[in-house]
Design a protein around this motif. Structure first.
Motif, PDB file in Angstrom:
ATOM      1  N   TYR A   1       0.771  -1.342   0.052  1.00 49.69           N
ATOM      2  CA  TYR A   1       0.138  -0.164  -0.109  1.00 49.69           C
ATOM      3  C   TYR A   1       0.930   1.106   0.013  1.00 49.69           C
ATOM      4  N   PRO A   2       0.563   2.413  -0.511  1.00 50.22           N
ATOM      5  CA  PRO A   2      -1.005   2.471  -1.005  1.00 50.22           C
ATOM      6  C   PRO A   2      -0.979   2.044  -2.456  1.00 50.22           C
ATOM      7  N   ARG A   3      -2.302   1.810  -3.031  1.00 52.36           N
ATOM      8  CA  ARG A   3      -2.443   1.080  -4.293  1.00 52.36           C
ATOM      9  C   ARG A   3      -3.670   1.783  -4.999  1.00 52.36           C
ATOM     10  N   VAL A   4      -3.791   1.984  -6.123  1.00 52.96           N
ATOM     11  CA  VAL A   4      -4.819   2.128  -6.931  1.00 52.96           C
ATOM     12  C   VAL A   4      -5.336   0.816  -7.749  1.00 52.96           C
ATOM     13  N   MET A   5      -6.541   0.409  -7.175  1.00 51.06           N
ATOM     14  CA  MET A   5      -6.987  -0.721  -7.732  1.00 51.06           C
ATOM     15  C   MET A   5      -7.521  -0.863  -9.143  1.00 51.06           C
ATOM     16  N   GLY A   6      -7.933  -1.955  -9.363  1.00 52.35           N
ATOM     17  CA  GLY A   6      -8.507  -1.913 -10.741  1.00 52.35           C
ATOM     18  C   GLY A   6      -7.948  -2.798 -11.896  1.00 52.35           C
ATOM     19  N   HIS A   7      -8.105  -3.813 -12.473  1.00 54.70           N
ATOM     20  CA  HIS A   7      -7.632  -4.322 -13.297  1.00 54.70           C
ATOM     21  C   HIS A   7      -8.446  -4.792 -14.443  1.00 54.70           C
ATOM     22  N   GLU A   8      -9.947  -4.869 -14.308  1.00 58.63           N
ATOM     23  CA  GLU A   8     -10.900  -5.310 -15.189  1.00 58.63           C
ATOM     24  C   GLU A   8     -11.344  -4.226 -15.882  1.00 58.63           C
ATOM     25  N   LEU A   9     -10.925  -3.771 -16.975  1.00 56.22           N
ATOM     26  CA  LEU A   9     -11.053  -2.360 -17.697  1.00 56.22           C
ATOM     27  C   LEU A   9     -11.265  -2.524 -19.155  1.00 56.22           C
ATOM     28  N   SER A  10     -12.189  -1.508 -19.529  1.00 53.11           N
ATOM     29  CA  SER A  10     -12.483  -1.114 -20.922  1.00 53.11           C
ATOM     30  C   SER A  10     -12.227   0.454 -21.124  1.00 53.11           C
ATOM     31  N   GLY A  11     -11.846   0.784 -22.241  1.00 54.04           N
ATOM     32  CA  GLY A  11     -11.834   2.098 -22.340  1.00 54.04           C
ATOM     33  C   GLY A  11     -11.663   2.807 -23.742  1.00 54.04           C
ATOM     34  N   ILE A  12     -11.423   3.962 -23.991  1.00 53.53           N
ATOM     35  CA  ILE A  12     -11.379   4.660 -25.009  1.00 53.53           C
ATOM     36  C   ILE A  12     -10.055   5.066 -25.530  1.00 53.53           C
ATOM     37  N   VAL A  13      -9.440   4.778 -26.776  1.00 57.69           N
ATOM     38  CA  VAL A  13      -7.941   5.199 -26.946  1.00 57.69           C
ATOM     39  C   VAL A  13      -7.903   6.756 -26.941  1.00 57.69           C
ATOM     40  N   GLU A  14      -7.139   7.521 -26.265  1.00 53.92           N
ATOM     41  CA  GLU A  14      -6.757   8.980 -26.609  1.00 53.92           C
ATOM     42  C   GLU A  14      -5.520   9.361 -27.482  1.00 53.92           C
ATOM     43  N   GLU A  15      -4.389   8.652 -26.937  1.00 48.92           N
ATOM     44  CA  GLU A  15      -3.374   8.893 -27.690  1.00 48.92           C
ATOM     45  C   GLU A  15      -2.541   7.615 -27.946  1.00 48.92           C
ATOM     46  N   VAL A  16      -1.587   7.350 -28.976  1.00 49.18           N
ATOM     47  CA  VAL A  16      -0.974   6.207 -29.430  1.00 49.18           C
ATOM     48  C   VAL A  16       0.360   6.612 -29.883  1.00 49.18           C
ATOM     49  N   PRO A  17       1.349   5.305 -29.919  1.00 47.58           N
ATOM     50  CA  PRO A  17       2.573   5.684 -30.791  1.00 47.58           C
ATOM     51  C   PRO A  17       2.392   5.702 -32.177  1.00 47.58           C
ATOM     52  N   ALA A  18       3.333   6.387 -32.853  1.00 43.23           N
ATOM     53  CA  ALA A  18       3.130   6.555 -34.334  1.00 43.23           C
ATOM     54  C   ALA A  18       3.045   5.210 -35.020  1.00 43.23           C
ATOM     55  N   ASP A  19       3.366   4.140 -34.579  1.00 47.44           N
ATOM     56  CA  ASP A  19       3.484   2.798 -35.341  1.00 47.44           C
ATOM     57  C   ASP A  19       2.673   2.046 -34.660  1.00 47.44           C
ATOM     58  N   SER A  20       1.588   2.410 -33.987  1.00 49.87           N
ATOM     59  CA  SER A  20       0.458   1.561 -33.358  1.00 49.87           C
ATOM     60  C   SER A  20      -0.630   1.195 -34.363  1.00 49.87           C
ATOM     61  N   SER A  21      -1.118  -0.050 -34.058  1.00 52.04           N
ATOM     62  CA  SER A  21      -2.327  -0.304 -34.942  1.00 52.04           C
ATOM     63  C   SER A  21      -3.479   0.092 -34.331  1.00 52.04           C
ATOM     64  N   LEU A  22      -3.515   0.714 -33.281  1.00 54.53           N
ATOM     65  CA  LEU A  22      -4.684   1.424 -32.606  1.00 54.53           C
ATOM     66  C   LEU A  22      -4.747   2.715 -32.947  1.00 54.53           C
ATOM     67  N   ALA A  23      -5.938   3.480 -32.836  1.00 58.20           N
ATOM     68  CA  ALA A  23      -6.354   4.812 -33.183  1.00 58.20           C
ATOM     69  C   ALA A  23      -7.068   5.612 -32.306  1.00 58.20           C
ATOM     70  N   PRO A  24      -7.021   6.987 -31.868  1.00 57.30           N
ATOM     71  CA  PRO A  24      -7.783   7.634 -31.202  1.00 57.30           C
ATOM     72  C   PRO A  24      -9.288   7.272 -31.349  1.00 57.30           C
ATOM     73  N   GLY A  25      -9.877   6.846 -30.422  1.00 53.32           N
ATOM     74  CA  GLY A  25     -11.547   6.551 -30.553  1.00 53.32           C
ATOM     75  C   GLY A  25     -11.629   5.209 -30.518  1.00 53.32           C
ATOM     76  N   ASP A  26     -10.829   4.511 -30.540  1.00 55.09           N
ATOM     77  CA  ASP A  26     -10.930   2.824 -30.548  1.00 55.09           C
ATOM     78  C   ASP A  26     -11.155   2.426 -29.171  1.00 55.09           C
TER      79      ASP A  26
END
Length: 336
Positions: A53-78
């Motif tokens: 401790y201390p710790r920020v909990m939470g490992h079961e997550l979903s979300g929306i991409v905000e920023e990615v590396p230039a070579d990523s297969s992901l895109a903002p909004g995914d």
């Protein structure tokens, strides 16, 4: 950004933290949903063996991409889910493809801060785009994948007699994927409400409440032979030790639970059965894909499993209520 921190067991505090800055190989996510896991409850109560401790909990997550590396297969909004077991890719386990038990594993919300926050940076190799499922469903993939992994590790086959001890979310996940493999699943638990849920939503073949005659009832269900495969998902050392006696001769015992202590068993009983003893830890990408395919096919009762919801700002005061058996919590989802 709002972040909820578990400072010490039983104490959650809300903090305003700066939005994180993405490293070169990381993806910046806007966290949208976080499932509350038994691990989080154990952190809150002080019973998680791998955590400081201390710790920020939470490992079961979903979300929306905000920023990615230039070579990523992901895109903002995914829309994405996160594989929260950050493995090194180099150790003896990773070289065998067993990234779930990496020697140097860093699990979000356990070894490093997790998702009870509004923004999170994660190495891009652990962020996966999802299609055909909702944000809620994507946040439930991880705990279901633990059950899928346990069923796969045990090699569950059609018509095998399977006993799952512990009808919490992880036990339910094991029941679901053993059932999808064609096994005849029996649930054993101390709580009648959990067993009723399993009977109603998971199509278990039988449900047995822990009590003075439970061993006799389990024997009667199997003509005295007991079970080809037994899974423990209780997180209780005494239950884990007791489960050995429910394994049939030539059968397999799978410990999904982890406890911060030592468990023991009678060696003559273990040997005369030629019992196979397995540990099952976390899950792999293959298991996550198994869950997603089952979700898209409509085989997961996710709406029934998600019994409770709260917003991130409500977590400091409302989290303790999730521990109250009277509230009938199966899976709570936090909205960020």
């Amino acid at each position: 950004m709002l972040t909820v921190i578990c400072e010490t067991p039983g104490l959650l505090r809300a903090q305003d933290r700066p939005k994180p800055t993405r490293a070169e190989d990381e993806v910046l996510l806007r966290v949208k949903r976080v499932g509350v896991c038994g691990t989080d409850l154990h952190i809150f109560t002080g019973n998680q063996p791998y955590l400081s401790y201390p710790r920020v909990m939470g490992h079961e997550l979903s979300g929306i991409v905000e920023e990615v590396p230039a070579d990523s297969s992901l895109a903002p909004g995914d829309m994405v889910y996160v594989m929260p077991y950050l493995s090194c890719g180099r150790c003896v386990a990773c070289r065998q493809g067993k990234t779930n038990c990496c020697v140097n594993i860093q699990v979000l919300g356990v070894h490093r801060d997790g998702a009870f926050t509004e923004y999170l940076c994660v190495p891009q190799g652990f962020v996966h785009k999802v299609e055909g499922v909702s944000l809620d469903q994507a946040a439930m993939v991880e705990f279901l994948a633990i059950g899928a992994h346990a069923a796969r590790r045990a090699g569950v086959r059609a018509d095998q007699r399977v006993l799952v001890v512990g009808a919490g979310p992880i036990g339910m996940a094991a029941m679901i994927f053993c059932g999808l493999r064609g096994a005849r699943v029996t649930a054993l638990d101390t709580r009648r409400d959990r067993l009723d849920f399993c009977a109603a939503h998971l199509r278990t073949a039988a449900c047995v409440e822990v009590g003075h005659d439970d061993e006799q009832r389990l024997a009667a269900l199997t003509d005295g032979e007991f079970f080809d495969i037994v899974f423990d998902a209780t997180g209780n050392p005494k239950a884990m030790e007791r489960g050995f006696k429910f394994v049939a001769h030539g059968g397999t015992y799978v410990l999904i639970s982890v406890v911060g202590g030592t468990i023991s068993f009678a060696d003559p009983e273990f040997h005369k059965r030629e019992t196979t003893l397995l540990g099952s830890r976390n899950a792999t990408t293959e298991d996550f894909e198994t869950v997603l395919a089952a979700m898209r096919a409509g085989h997961i009762p996710d709406a029934a499993l998600n019994t409770h919801r709260l917003r991130l700002a409500e977590v400091p005061d409302g989290f303790k209520d999730l521990l109250d058996p009277a509230r009938g919590v199966v899976k709570a989802i936090v909205e960020c």
